[in-house]
Enzyme design. Structure first.
Site, mmCIF file in Angstrom:
data_model
loop_
_atom_site.group_PDB
_atom_site.id
_atom_site.type_symbol
_atom_site.label_atom_id
_atom_site.label_comp_id
_atom_site.label_asym_id
_atom_site.label_seq_id
_atom_site.Cartn_x
_atom_site.Cartn_y
_atom_site.Cartn_z
ATOM 1 N N GLY A 246 -2.113 4.630 -19.720
ATOM 2 C CA GLY A 246 -1.534 5.930 -20.060
ATOM 3 C C GLY A 246 -1.215 5.893 -21.551
ATOM 4 O O GLY A 246 -1.619 4.969 -22.278
ATOM 5 N N LYS B 251 -6.051 0.268 -13.377
ATOM 6 C CA LYS B 251 -6.571 0.189 -12.005
ATOM 7 C C LYS B 251 -7.600 1.271 -11.697
ATOM 8 O O LYS B 251 -8.264 1.203 -10.678
ATOM 9 C CB LYS B 251 -5.430 0.190 -10.993
ATOM 10 C CG LYS B 251 -4.634 1.450 -10.883
ATOM 11 C CD LYS B 251 -3.550 1.290 -9.818
ATOM 12 C CE LYS B 251 -2.640 2.493 -9.792
ATOM 13 N NZ LYS B 251 -1.572 2.359 -8.801
ATOM 14 N N HIS C 293 8.419 14.428 -9.749
ATOM 15 C CA HIS C 293 7.722 14.573 -11.036
ATOM 16 C C HIS C 293 7.864 13.358 -11.940
ATOM 17 O O HIS C 293 6.902 12.920 -12.566
ATOM 18 C CB HIS C 293 8.288 15.818 -11.732
ATOM 19 C CG HIS C 293 7.682 16.121 -13.051
ATOM 20 N ND1 HIS C 293 6.354 16.469 -13.192
ATOM 21 C CD2 HIS C 293 8.215 16.151 -14.306
ATOM 22 C CE1 HIS C 293 6.106 16.700 -14.478
ATOM 23 N NE2 HIS C 293 7.209 16.497 -15.169
ATOM 24 N N GLY D 15 4.547 19.227 -23.598
ATOM 25 C CA GLY D 15 4.432 18.651 -24.924
ATOM 26 C C GLY D 15 5.252 17.407 -25.152
ATOM 27 O O GLY D 15 5.661 16.725 -24.220
ATOM 28 N N ASN E 213 -0.720 9.480 -15.379
ATOM 29 C CA ASN E 213 0.155 10.664 -15.454
ATOM 30 C C ASN E 213 0.023 11.325 -16.827
ATOM 31 O O ASN E 213 0.060 12.548 -16.952
ATOM 32 C CB ASN E 213 1.617 10.249 -15.275
ATOM 33 C CG ASN E 213 2.031 10.224 -13.817
ATOM 34 O OD1 ASN E 213 1.188 10.293 -12.927
ATOM 35 N ND2 ASN E 213 3.309 10.106 -13.561
ATOM 36 N N GLU F 104 11.752 24.257 -24.471
ATOM 37 C CA GLU F 104 11.773 23.954 -23.039
ATOM 38 C C GLU F 104 13.227 23.866 -22.598
ATOM 39 O O GLU F 104 14.144 23.844 -23.431
ATOM 40 C CB GLU F 104 11.001 22.665 -22.746
ATOM 41 C CG GLU F 104 9.488 22.876 -22.815
ATOM 42 C CD GLU F 104 8.702 21.656 -22.382
ATOM 43 O OE1 GLU F 104 8.199 21.647 -21.266
ATOM 44 O OE2 GLU F 104 8.602 20.711 -23.180
ATOM 45 N N HIS G 94 10.533 18.315 -10.314
ATOM 46 C CA HIS G 94 10.277 19.457 -11.214
ATOM 47 C C HIS G 94 10.430 20.732 -10.393
ATOM 48 O O HIS G 94 9.953 20.806 -9.263
ATOM 49 C CB HIS G 94 8.856 19.351 -11.781
ATOM 50 C CG HIS G 94 8.633 20.212 -12.988
ATOM 51 N ND1 HIS G 94 8.591 21.573 -12.922
ATOM 52 C CD2 HIS G 94 8.448 19.889 -14.293
ATOM 53 C CE1 HIS G 94 8.382 22.065 -14.143
ATOM 54 N NE2 HIS G 94 8.292 21.057 -14.998
ATOM 55 N N ARG H 266 16.114 13.588 -16.963
ATOM 56 C CA ARG H 266 15.361 13.608 -18.216
ATOM 57 C C ARG H 266 15.224 15.023 -18.782
ATOM 58 O O ARG H 266 14.953 15.982 -18.053
ATOM 59 C CB ARG H 266 13.959 13.039 -17.986
ATOM 60 C CG ARG H 266 13.096 13.068 -19.223
ATOM 61 C CD ARG H 266 11.764 12.414 -18.952
ATOM 62 N NE ARG H 266 11.008 13.158 -17.977
ATOM 63 C CZ ARG H 266 10.048 14.024 -18.268
ATOM 64 N NH1 ARG H 266 9.724 14.264 -19.523
ATOM 65 N NH2 ARG H 266 9.392 14.642 -17.315
HETATM 66 P P1 FAD Z 1 1.005 6.688 -17.092
HETATM 67 O O1 FAD Z 1 0.494 7.703 -18.009
HETATM 68 O O2 FAD Z 1 1.314 7.109 -15.720
HETATM 69 O O3 FAD Z 1 -0.043 5.481 -17.027
HETATM 70 C C1 FAD Z 1 0.103 4.443 -16.110
HETATM 71 C C2 FAD Z 1 -1.155 3.594 -16.155
HETATM 72 O O4 FAD Z 1 -0.955 2.383 -15.433
HETATM 73 C C3 FAD Z 1 -2.371 4.236 -15.512
HETATM 74 O O5 FAD Z 1 -3.472 3.983 -16.342
HETATM 75 C C4 FAD Z 1 -2.535 3.502 -14.195
HETATM 76 O O6 FAD Z 1 -3.849 3.467 -13.739
HETATM 77 C C5 FAD Z 1 -2.065 2.112 -14.604
HETATM 78 N N1 FAD Z 1 -1.583 1.256 -13.511
HETATM 79 C C6 FAD Z 1 -0.569 1.494 -12.651
HETATM 80 N N2 FAD Z 1 -0.417 0.443 -11.821
HETATM 81 C C7 FAD Z 1 -1.346 -0.472 -12.156
HETATM 82 C C8 FAD Z 1 -1.708 -1.751 -11.662
HETATM 83 N N3 FAD Z 1 -1.071 -2.315 -10.636
HETATM 84 N N4 FAD Z 1 -2.730 -2.406 -12.237
HETATM 85 C C9 FAD Z 1 -3.410 -1.857 -13.263
HETATM 86 N N5 FAD Z 1 -3.121 -0.644 -13.775
HETATM 87 C C10 FAD Z 1 -2.100 0.034 -13.235
HETATM 88 N N6 FAD Z 1 6.246 14.255 -20.154
HETATM 89 C C11 FAD Z 1 6.484 14.792 -21.360
HETATM 90 O O7 FAD Z 1 7.157 14.190 -22.199
HETATM 91 N N7 FAD Z 1 5.958 16.020 -21.666
HETATM 92 C C12 FAD Z 1 5.215 16.732 -20.797
HETATM 93 O O8 FAD Z 1 4.749 17.819 -21.127
HETATM 94 C C13 FAD Z 1 4.978 16.188 -19.510
HETATM 95 N N8 FAD Z 1 4.264 16.878 -18.584
HETATM 96 C C14 FAD Z 1 3.940 16.264 -17.408
HETATM 97 C C15 FAD Z 1 3.112 16.925 -16.518
HETATM 98 C C16 FAD Z 1 2.704 16.302 -15.357
HETATM 99 C C17 FAD Z 1 1.819 17.027 -14.387
HETATM 100 C C18 FAD Z 1 3.154 14.988 -15.082
HETATM 101 C C19 FAD Z 1 2.732 14.281 -13.842
HETATM 102 C C20 FAD Z 1 4.016 14.340 -15.956
HETATM 103 C C21 FAD Z 1 4.407 14.973 -17.117
HETATM 104 N N9 FAD Z 1 5.249 14.330 -18.028
HETATM 105 C C22 FAD Z 1 5.496 14.904 -19.239
HETATM 106 C C23 FAD Z 1 5.658 12.955 -17.822
HETATM 107 C C24 FAD Z 1 4.739 12.044 -18.634
HETATM 108 O O9 FAD Z 1 3.426 12.525 -18.554
HETATM 109 C C25 FAD Z 1 4.770 10.623 -18.133
HETATM 110 O O10 FAD Z 1 6.088 10.192 -17.970
HETATM 111 C C26 FAD Z 1 4.081 9.703 -19.135
HETATM 112 O O11 FAD Z 1 2.809 10.197 -19.420
HETATM 113 C C27 FAD Z 1 4.011 8.306 -18.589
HETATM 114 O O12 FAD Z 1 3.155 7.564 -19.407
HETATM 115 P P2 FAD Z 1 2.934 6.029 -19.140
HETATM 116 O O13 FAD Z 1 1.952 5.570 -20.145
HETATM 117 O O14 FAD Z 1 4.234 5.352 -19.046
HETATM 118 O O15 FAD Z 1 2.309 5.968 -17.673
HETATM 119 C C1 SIN Z 2 6.451 20.584 -18.196
HETATM 120 O O1 SIN Z 2 5.551 20.927 -18.960
HETATM 121 O O2 SIN Z 2 7.169 21.345 -17.553
HETATM 122 C C2 SIN Z 2 6.672 19.139 -18.011
HETATM 123 C C3 SIN Z 2 7.365 18.633 -19.177
HETATM 124 C C4 SIN Z 2 7.953 17.318 -18.880
HETATM 125 O O3 SIN Z 2 7.896 16.833 -17.760
HETATM 126 O O4 SIN Z 2 8.518 16.749 -19.822
#
Ligand code: FAD
Ligand code: SIN
Length: 555
Positions: free
Chosen positions: A31, A56, A363, A70, A63, A137, A255, A398
């Site tokens: 991510g 994976k 969410h 944003g 996510n 927001e 959410h 959050r």
């Molecule tokens: P992720 O992006 O979830 O990445 C996790 C990674 O780990 C993935 O690649 C997965 O495949 C990998 N993984 C997991 N377990 C394993 C394993 N056992 N072995 C190998 N790989 C593994 N936040 C904001 O700030 N602004 C927004 O506008 C916003 N909008 C959102 C909208 C949606 C629909 C969602 C679902 C979330 C939103 N969020 C938003 C929250 C935000 O997107 C997430 O909190 C953030 O992207 C998390 O990033 P991350 O890199 O920590 O994890």
């Molecule tokens: C949203 O766009 O409503 C999600 C934003 C967030 O989860 O931070």
């Protein structure tokens, strides 16, 4: 870097081979946190054995890809904004559990990190004069949310980081590879990770002085969620099994406005930014109701709006409430929310004329592996960044768009922390690590388990008993049902495929969330106990670790 094979004797007649390799740093997860950390570490650290990025599924599937609204940026050019204002908004939403120093640090460093992202080719939306545009927001007191591609912020950032990573030959990538256990020695030091290739079904032991969990959230533990299928809490289960301290596990953010189309349980998000642009929540008759719940109306903190929607749905015996975005100019809707408009249209909803059916969905996870700002956990050599971590930024609830900011600031900091370290892979392993590896070479008794139904059952239990509203009875029932479910799944360590591993982890995390929710006898932020409506004067974090076993509360 490939080193060789272990030969492990399963029994007298059979021996298996397990590959082993070494790297200077392993990052689990692709991510935004994992991708950016990989690039920053590669840029700054001394890496005699290189970097390995494990994911994976396919690179970038996460996510992060689905983030819409944003990323908060408290930028110097946004004269209306200030660090103190962002800190104050974040702390207010956090319901007494946000850590002031963490919030201040992340806010202060947002300008530097966002400028660095621009250098990596990330684009944010700009006005006709080329200036960055900021949106509003919920619970933010000024417009400070940067966005990209209108409502495709996550995808745009993720794509540019992936593009840069794929052109960087110092970062090795393993796709469709599941991290299944951490290699922690008897001195509480993490020395690597055991991985499982879901295509070849082979295991590999990777040794490294630095293992970074960037594995994201837990949405898939719930029946209704905005999270894609990979959000199964793996990193939390791995860290717990490794003895790391986990914090505030009872805090799950729901959410308020996921698109509620019949039968669709993985729900498409209708961004809070739509309310930021003026959309109103209404019941089936078109009557607005948020004034009954909070003076800030549709822009109250997320937990409040979620409970308001949930309450209205229960009172009206309805599966949804509605979002009325018809007051927003049609051209603006199309320009600011191209993907949301498209998704609605695909479902026969014209946002400029029709109400959008919405309902709450799991969410985001505020709990996580307890870390400092550099991602250090309670286990030496094990780091956690992004949604899997609990830095103290979000507290009990959050604030919108603070998550992506936390991902990038903490990824930047972990790289900064590692830049002067000697990152040589360990030369020796001890008996504790050897015992962990041996668990994965044991013969598995049953055939592959079809976990589809078990997963559904777990999601139903969590939604019903550890959901938006909780009480002692519901949580006790939930825990009993989770224990019963465990009986149907005869695997503790070794599994046969990715789905089994995910289910193994989901069970661990579901029980931790429910146990912690049971112990916190108050309502605070997203943790709402109908039998303990009060918020205690003293705000304390809950902490639990696989080593201590016991849950404790600390200031
Ligand atoms: P992720 O992006 O979830 O990445 C996790 C990674 O780990 C993935 O690649 C997965 O495949 C990998 N993984 C997991 N377990 C394993 C394993 N056992 N072995 C190998 N790989 C593994 N936040 C904001 O700030 N602004 C927004 O506008 C916003 N909008 C959102 C909208 C949606 C629909 C969602 C679902 C979330 C939103 N969020 C938003 C929250 C935000 O997107 C997430 O909190 C953030 O992207 C998390 O990033 P991350 O890199 O920590 O994890
Ligand atoms: C949203 O766009 O409503 C999600 C934003 C967030 O989860 O931070």
């Amino acid at each position: 870097m490939f080193l060789g094979y272990y030969v492990i004797n399963r029994n007298k007649s059979e021996a298996i081979r397990m590959k082993y390799s070494k790297y200077s740093t392993i990052i689990i997860g692709s991510g935004i946190a994992g991708l950016y950390a990989a690039l920053k570490i590669e840029q700054q650290a001394n890496l005699p054995d290189g970097i390995l990025l494990i994911t994976k599924s396919k690179l970038g599937e996460s996510n992060s890809r689905y983030a819409q609204g944003g990323m908060v940026g408290v930028l110097k050019e946004n004269k209306k904004d200030s660090v103190s204002s962002h800190v104050s908004d974040t702390i207010k939403a956090g319901a007494g559990l946000s850590e002031f120093n963490t919030v201040k640090f992340i806010s202060e460093h947002s300008d530097r990190v966002i400028k660095d992202l621009l250098n990596f080719g990330v684009e944010f939306d700009r006005d006709e004069n080329g200036n960055l545009t900021f949106t509003l927001e919920a619970a933010h007191s000024v417009n400070r949310v940067l966005h990209s591609g209108g409502d495709a912020t996550g995808k745009m950032i993720e794509q540019s980081l992936c593009h840069t990573i794929l052109n960087n030959h110092n970062i090795d990538i393993y796709e469709q590879t599941v991290a299944v256990d951490l290699l922690v020695n008897s001195k509480n030091e993490c020395k690597g990770v055991l991985i499982f290739n879901d295509v070849t079904k082979e295991y590999e032991t990777i040794y490294s002085p630095v293992v970074i969990l960037a594995t994201g959230g837990i949405g898939q533990l719930y029946k209704y969620t905005t999270n894609p299928i990979g959000a199964t809490g793996d990193g939390l289960a791995l860290a717990y099994n490794a003895g790391a301290v986990l914090q505030d596990m009872e805090f799950v953010q729901f959410h308020p406005t996921a698109l509620a189309i019949d039968g669709d349980e993985n729900r498409f998000l209708i961004s809070e930014a739509v309310r930021g642009e003026g959309a109103k929540l209404v019941d089936a008759d078109g009557t607005e109701f948020m004034h009954k719940y909070d003076d800030r109306l549709e822009l109250a903190p997320r937990d409040i709006v979620t409970r308001a929607n949930y309450n209205e749905m229960r009172e009206h015996h309805s599966d949804c409430v509605y979002l009325n975005a018809t007051c927003i100019n049609t051209d603006k809707l199309k320009e600011r929310f191209p993907n949301i408009s498209k998704k609605c249209m695909e479902n026969g909803i014209d946002m400029s004329h029709d109400f959008i059916p919405v309902a709450p969905a799991a969410h985001y996870f505020m709990g996580g592996v307890k870390t400092n700002i550099e991602g250090e956990t309670s286990v030496k050599g094990l780091f956690a960044i992004g949604e899997v971590s609990s830095t103290g930024l979000h507290g009990g609830n959050r604030l919108a768009s603070n998550s992506l900011l936390e991902c990038v600031v903490c990824a930047y900091e972990v790289a900064d922390f590692l830049k002067d370290e000697e990152l040589h892979a360990p030369k020796q392993i001890d008996a504790e690590i050897k015992a962990t590896i041996d668990k994965y070479s044991e013969e598995i008794e049953s055939d592959e388990i079809d976990v589809k139904d078990l997963k559904k059952e777990l999601q139903e239990i969590m939604w019903k008993y550890t959901g938006i509203l909780r009480d002692e009875k519901s949580l006790m029932t939930g825990l009993e049902k989770l224990n019963d479910l465990q009986e149907k799944f005869p695997r503790k360590y070794c599994c046969l495929n990715r789905e089994e591993y995910e289910f193994r982890n989901m069970l661990i995390v579901a029980k931790l969330i429910t146990t912690c929710a049971l112990q916190r006898k108050e309502s605070r932020g997203a943790h709402y106990r109908t039998d303990y409506l009060q918020t205690n004067e003293e705000s304390v974090h809950s902490c639990i670790s696989g080593k201590e076993g016991e849950l404790c509360f600390v200031k």
